[in-house]
Design a protein around this motif. Structure first.
Motif, PDB file in Angstrom:
ATOM      1  N   ASP B  85      42.598  -2.706 -11.984  1.00 54.12           N
ATOM      2  CA  ASP B  85      42.759  -3.445 -12.648  1.00 54.12           C
ATOM      3  C   ASP B  85      42.055  -5.845 -12.264  1.00 54.12           C
ATOM      4  OD1 ASP B  85      42.110  -2.000 -14.969  1.00 54.12           O
ATOM      5  OD2 ASP B  85      44.403  -3.165 -15.287  1.00 54.12           O
ATOM      6  N   ILE B  86      43.808  -5.840 -11.465  1.00 56.14           N
ATOM      7  CA  ILE B  86      43.290  -7.358 -10.985  1.00 56.14           C
ATOM      8  C   ILE B  86      42.637  -7.269  -9.900  1.00 56.14           C
ATOM      9  CG2 ILE B  86      45.398  -9.074  -9.760  1.00 56.14           C
ATOM     10  CD1 ILE B  86      47.298  -8.286 -11.770  1.00 56.14           C
ATOM     11  N   GLU B  89      38.853  -7.498 -11.603  1.00 58.75           N
ATOM     12  CA  GLU B  89      39.152  -8.446 -12.393  1.00 58.75           C
ATOM     13  C   GLU B  89      38.420 -10.118 -10.812  1.00 58.75           C
ATOM     14  OE1 GLU B  89      41.940 -10.687 -14.919  1.00 58.75           O
ATOM     15  OE2 GLU B  89      42.253  -8.476 -15.627  1.00 58.75           O
ATOM     16  N   MET B  90      39.266  -9.508 -10.080  1.00 65.56           N
ATOM     17  CA  MET B  90      39.054 -10.734  -8.758  1.00 65.56           C
ATOM     18  C   MET B  90      38.021 -10.509  -7.717  1.00 65.56           C
ATOM     19  SD  MET B  90      43.346 -10.933  -7.394  1.00 65.56           S
ATOM     20  CE  MET B  90      42.639 -11.964  -5.871  1.00 65.56           C
ATOM     21  N   ALA B  93      35.120 -12.162  -9.662  1.00 68.21           N
ATOM     22  CA  ALA B  93      34.721 -13.431  -9.582  1.00 68.21           C
ATOM     23  C   ALA B  93      34.542 -14.069  -8.391  1.00 68.21           C
ATOM     24  CB  ALA B  93      36.464 -13.961 -10.530  1.00 68.21           C
ATOM     25  N   GLU B  95      36.969 -13.789  -5.523  1.00 69.42           N
ATOM     26  CA  GLU B  95      38.098 -13.942  -5.966  1.00 69.42           C
ATOM     27  C   GLU B  95      38.933 -13.068  -5.046  1.00 69.42           C
ATOM     28  OE1 GLU B  95      40.796 -14.650  -8.702  1.00 69.42           O
ATOM     29  OE2 GLU B  95      39.961 -15.589  -9.298  1.00 69.42           O
TER      30      GLU B  95
END
Lengths: 77, 108
Positions: B85-86, B89-90, B93, B95
């Protein structure tokens, strides 16, 4: 026994007062959920720390009874 | 340090990018692991993968090593980055790509 949507939302809002939890059932089996959690407690925390707050709210069920919960965390604007 | 922690520590420090996953990059055995592989492939970085289904000690040990309850788990330069999940998300974005670039990991 997998958690129902209501149980997941209640567990998170109980542990994170003020949180808003949106749940999407990914597979129609009460076991594969996508949860978007918006909570003021996330402010200033890393993504990992934010997710850990959600996992802690679910009382160690992540990876066990809660086999597949997809979590997205959002810091309120 | 327990034996499994030493093994994990060695894996995450001797490889720039390590993904602990269920299955292999060619044959991921879980949706979250295959999503993590797709993200890493999209980032175009070289990475080591560890199939936790072949090693029950690591499958459990990795969860206490990082204090993270699920698999997959991504490590970059020895640091735990997050699960599927992270990573998503990253990635969305931008990131993740930025972090991989900054840490100078090898591209493929």
């Amino acid at each position: 026994m997998p958690m129902t949507a209501r149980e997941i939302a209640e567990a998170i809002t109980a542990a994170l007062p003020g949180a808003v939890v949106e749940l999407r059932d990914l597979a129609g089996d009460d076991d594969h959920w996508a949860a978007t959690v918006t909570a003021p407690q996330f402010a200033g925390l890393s993504r990992v720390a934010q997710h850990k707050l959600v996992y802690a709210a679910l009382g160690g069920r992540m990876g066990g009874v809660l086999h597949a919960l997809q979590v997205t965390t959002v810091v309120p604007k | 340090m327990s034996d499994v922690n030493a093994r994990i520590s060695d894996l995450v420090t001797s490889n720039d990018v390590v993904l602990f996953m269920k299955g292999t990059p060619l044959f991921p055995q879980c949706g979250f692991s295959s999503r993590a592989i797709a993200i890493l492939d999209h980032c175009g970085v070289a990475y080591e993968s560890v199939d936790v289904l072949q090693d029950m000690e690591i499958r459990q040990g990795i969860k206490s090593f990082s204090d993270w309850p699920t698999i997959p788990q991504l490590y970059v330069k020895g640091e735990f980055v997050g699960g599927s999940d992270i990573m998503m998300e990253m990635f969305e974005a931008g990131e993740l790509q930025a972090m991989l670039d900054e840490s100078g990991v090898a591209k493929v």
